[in-house]
Structure formats: C-alpha cells, structure tokens
Design an enzyme around this catalytic site. Structure first.
Site, mmCIF file in Angstrom:
data_model
loop_
_atom_site.group_PDB
_atom_site.id
_atom_site.type_symbol
_atom_site.label_atom_id
_atom_site.label_comp_id
_atom_site.label_asym_id
_atom_site.label_seq_id
_atom_site.Cartn_x
_atom_site.Cartn_y
_atom_site.Cartn_z
ATOM 1 N N ALA A 1 4.351 4.149 3.197
ATOM 2 C CA ALA A 1 4.133 2.944 2.402
ATOM 3 C C ALA A 1 4.226 1.608 3.439
ATOM 4 C CB ALA A 1 4.960 2.682 1.160
ATOM 5 N N LYS A 2 3.550 0.522 3.275
ATOM 6 C CA LYS A 2 3.819 -0.752 3.788
ATOM 7 C C LYS A 2 3.401 -1.605 2.984
ATOM 8 C CE LYS A 2 4.998 -1.585 8.244
ATOM 9 N NZ LYS A 2 5.946 -0.840 9.006
ATOM 10 N N GLY A 3 4.016 -3.021 3.290
ATOM 11 C CA GLY A 3 3.765 -4.161 2.457
ATOM 12 C C GLY A 3 3.666 -5.327 3.555
ATOM 13 N N VAL B 1 0.935 -1.223 0.017
ATOM 14 C CA VAL B 1 -0.020 0.313 0.042
ATOM 15 C C VAL B 1 0.924 1.285 -0.014
ATOM 16 C CG1 VAL B 1 -1.539 1.440 1.356
ATOM 17 C CG2 VAL B 1 -1.971 -1.136 1.150
#
Ligand code: NAD
Length: 428
Positions: free
Chosen positions: A116-118, A71
């Site tokens: 962001a992050k994943g 995201v």
C-alpha cells in the site's frame, strides 16, 4: 520540534512516470512467468484507491481543504504495508506505483504483508506543527476503516516521521478505545518502535551488496564506493561499507557532491552534516563535483540513495560501476535497464536492495503484537537471515529464467503473490 522537509521528485512528463516504470518490469516478468491473463489483470489492478478530503482550520482561522490518498495495491499475502508521504507533488499515479512496489518488495523478502502507499498533497514547509497534526489526525480519522494492524499498516515516507506516526497511532487508538501500537510502524522505541529500524535500510543495502560482491569475487579492501544521497539510507550505507573495509570515495546530498580518491572519513562526514543543519554544504574533505559527475565516477559500487529517476537512458551508457545498489526507490528508469544489462553492470534492484527497512518494520509489528521487544543484535541477525535468503532466491530465479536480478526479483515476487492468490481462489 524541527520538521524536516524533503522535496519529493515531481513526475516528469518527458520521463516514464513511476507507474509506467513499474509496469514495464511487471510486464516482462509476467510474460516470462506465462501468467494467465486473468491473474495478470488481478495483480496489475490496485484493490482500492481512496481519495479523501481533509478540511482543516488553519492557524489564521481560515479553512483549507487538502487531498489525501491511500492506495491498497494487494493484500492476498497479509495486511497491506506502505508509507505515507506529505508533498505538494503527491498524485495518484505515483502512489499507485509505490503501492505496487510495496507488494513486490514484501513478497521478495517473503514477509506476510501486501502493498500500500498513501500521501497528502500539502507543502509541509508552509505548515505549522499544529496544522500538520490536524492534517494527520483528520487523514487518519477519514481512513479509520482502512487502517488497522490486521488490515493496513502505514509507515513514514517523504516528509513524515516518528512524530507523524505517533499522531496516527494516537488517533486510531482513541477511536478503537485502546492503545494499538501495531497500527503503524516507524514509531520511536519508547512508543513500540523496534531497535535497529533507523539503521535497517542502510545496513540492508550493505548486507545484500556484500553478498553479491562475494559472489563476484570482489574484495572489500579493493572496492571503491560512490553514494548518492547522505540522508538516512545513504549515510548509514556509507558507514556500513566503510565498516566492512570498503573505501567510500564520493558522497553527495542536496548541497552537492564531494569526491576524494583516498576515501572519505564517513564518521566525520556524518558529524559535519549533523552539525551544519543536516547538509554537507561546504564539506571540505573532498573536491566538489557535480551530481552528474558523481554518478559517472570510476568505482566498483554505485549506491543511489536519494531520489527516483537518477540513472536514465541518457547517463546509463556512462556509468563505470560494476554494481549498482539501489538504496533509493526507483533510482533507475525502465529505459536505462537494458543499457546497463548490455554493459554487464549488475543492478541490485530496489525491491531487494532497500527491503531492510520494511523487514524491520515487520519486526516492529511482530514485537508490538507480542508485547515483547528484541535486542538490536536479535533484530540485525534476523534481518541478515531474511535478506540473505531473499538474495539467494532472487539469484536462483534470475539464473533459472536467464534474466538480470531486477526481472528475477519481479518474477520471484509475482510468482509468490500469484501462488497465494491461486490457492486462496477468487471469491465471487
Ligand atoms: P532522507 O530524506 O533521509 O535523505 C535523502 C537524501 O537525498 C538527503 O541527503 C538529501 O539531501 C539527498 N538529496 C536530495 N536531492 C538530491 C539530489 N538532487 N542529489 C543528491 N542528493 C540529493 O531520505 P531516506 O530515508 O534516506 O530515503 C532515500 C531514498 O531511499 C528514497 O528513495 C526512499 O524512498 C528510499 N527508501 C528509504 C527507506 C528508509 O527506511 N528510510 C526504505 C526504503 C527506501
């Protein structure tokens, strides 16, 4: 190579989920800032939410398909930045919240990154190293046009480490046909990592907390510290608190909590943990207490450095600390905030308190792009300058709006992102 598995907190139906907790604070800050409805909508909405299928041939020959997420919450201030977590509990709501937190955290410390992050929904303890490498490489290949030193820069998070970052860097480099170290941070130093990254978050917690202690007229010699979590953040923070003259009276980890009114020798505790499989199980330099008792101990500083949602509306009324230093991400629920504020407990919010990690990740990215590496002293001096400035800016914002430091930090961050957005204008 040993692979460290850490359970990531599952979202609890009865508690606010992390996205709701983030939004609750965002809404209060946006209201005080009188954010225009259009800008509010813009900043609330993640720019991109990507779900990828990761088909892998397992060691037994069967094919399994894992789900991966990335995201990008916002990139108006620069490339988006945020970790990747591997856990069976990973889900889009959690990743969305963590991505937004990264936008605010980078803005609070004023580094030129968005958020962001994943994650990959998988159970690393059930996977071999070969399977983990395949998952990492396929996840990276699927997100090739998303990642990039000028676009989106991942980092380690729950259950990912410098080995995983090495695989991401290698996969990306193979595709772009040159070695591109700046595509990820959290790499080992011999692969373009920064000096001081390992200590950065814990050290940063203590730099910011001691600034507040000074403002509150607290002498380190009379300051008792309680630390929840004895991993990277908690153990380094404990060591640094001890180094500035404080007494760490209780520590804890997944094996339990340990209390000693006379103070715990942190070097000994770290040596014990390292000798006994990374946990404090049967550590005898203190009395064993429960995790709930630890949080409610009589002390000056409580530093939750383990998991989300530890200080809730149920225990906030029983916390005795004067300062809560949020080493972990999201250790306090939005419902607990007003209870703590009413009781005069100063909370140093996660987006300021643990921002030392992302700040040194930024230094890593800068050094990779220059191809010139700094000494540890250079890194810590620059870290101290950035965190001191951020702390002062949060305090000034809190005073200006007459709010606590959490809302002050959100106002500062949202205002910085909104100003950038307005000056850039809306394309389209
Ligand atoms: P870690 O895996 O090194 O350590 C986590 C610690 O928490 C371990 O000691 C574990 O035993 C303990 N723990 C787990 N469950 C517990 C429980 N129920 N009660 C008490 N202790 C428990 O992780 P870390 O890197 O130290 O990260 C801790 C927190 O800090 C996370 O919220 C993470 O997102 C946040 N954080 C980390 C960094 C970083 O640079 N490492 C940066 C910013 C924020």
């Amino acid at each position: 190579m040993e692979y460290k598995y850490v359970e990531s907190a599952p979202i609890k139906a009865t508690d606010q989920d992390p996205f709701e907790s983030m939004m609750a604070r965002f809404d209060v800050a946006a209201d005080l800032l009188k954010l225009e409805p259009g800008i509010y909508q813009y900043l609330k909405t993640p720019m991109r939410q990507i779900i990828v299928a990761i088909p892998i041939q397992m060691d037994d020959g069967n094919i399994e398909v894992f789900e991966g997420y990335r995201v990008i919450h916002n990139d108006v201030r620069g490339p988006s930045k945020g970790g990747i977590r591997y856990s069976p509990h990973v889900n889009l709501s959690e990743i969305k919240a963590l991505a937004a937190w990264m936008t605010w955290k980078c803005a609070v410390v004023n580094i030129p990154f968005g958020g962001a992050k994943g994650g990959v929904k998988c159970d690393p303890k059930m996977l071999t190293m070969v399977e983990l490498e395949k998952i990492t490489r396929r996840y990276t290949a699927n997100l090739l046009e998303v990642f990039g030193p000028d676009r989106d820069v991942p980092a380690p998070d729950v259950n990912t480490n410098e080995q995983v970052m090495g695989w991401i860097m290698d996969t990306y480099s193979m595709h772009v046909r040159h070695t591109e170290t700046a595509v990820v941070t959290g790499k080992p130093t011999f692969l373009g990592g920064s000096q001081g990254r390992v200590e950065a978050t814990g050290k940063g917690v203590v730099m910011v907390t001691s600034s507040l202690m000074e403002k509150m007229g607290m002498n380190p010699k009379d300051t008792r510290i309680v630390v929840q979590g004895f991993g990277n953040v908690g153990s380094i923070a404990s060591k640094e608190f001890e180094a500035i003259g404080c007494k760490v009276i209780a520590i804890s980890d997944v094996s339990g909590a340990y209390y000693n009114a006379k103070g715990i020798d942190i070097k000994k505790a770290i040596a014990y943990r390292d000798a006994y499989g990374g946990v404090l199980e049967n550590f005898d330099a203190g009395d064993k207490i429960t995790n709930d008792e630890l949080l409610e101990l009589d002390c000056e500083v409580l530093a939750p450095c383990a998991l989300e949602d530890q200080i809730t509306s149920k225990n906030a009324g029983k916390i005795k600390a004067k300062i809560i230093a949020e080493g972990a991400n999201g250790p306090t629920t939005a419902k607990a905030d007003p209870i703590l504020a009413e009781r005069g407990i100063a909370v140093i919010p996660d987006i300021l308190c643990n921002a030392g990690g992302v700040t040194v990740s930024y230094f890593e990215w800068v050094q990779d792009r220059m191809g010139y590496f700094w000494t540890k002293d250079d890194v810590f001096n620059r870290l101290n300058r950035i965190l001191t400035e951020a702390f002062e800016a949060v305090r000034a914002t809190s005073e200006k709006y007459d709010v606590n430091m959490r809302i002050g930090a959100y106002i500062l961050a949202i205002d910085r992102v909104a100003k950038t957005l307005k000056i850039r204008g809306i394309y389209g």
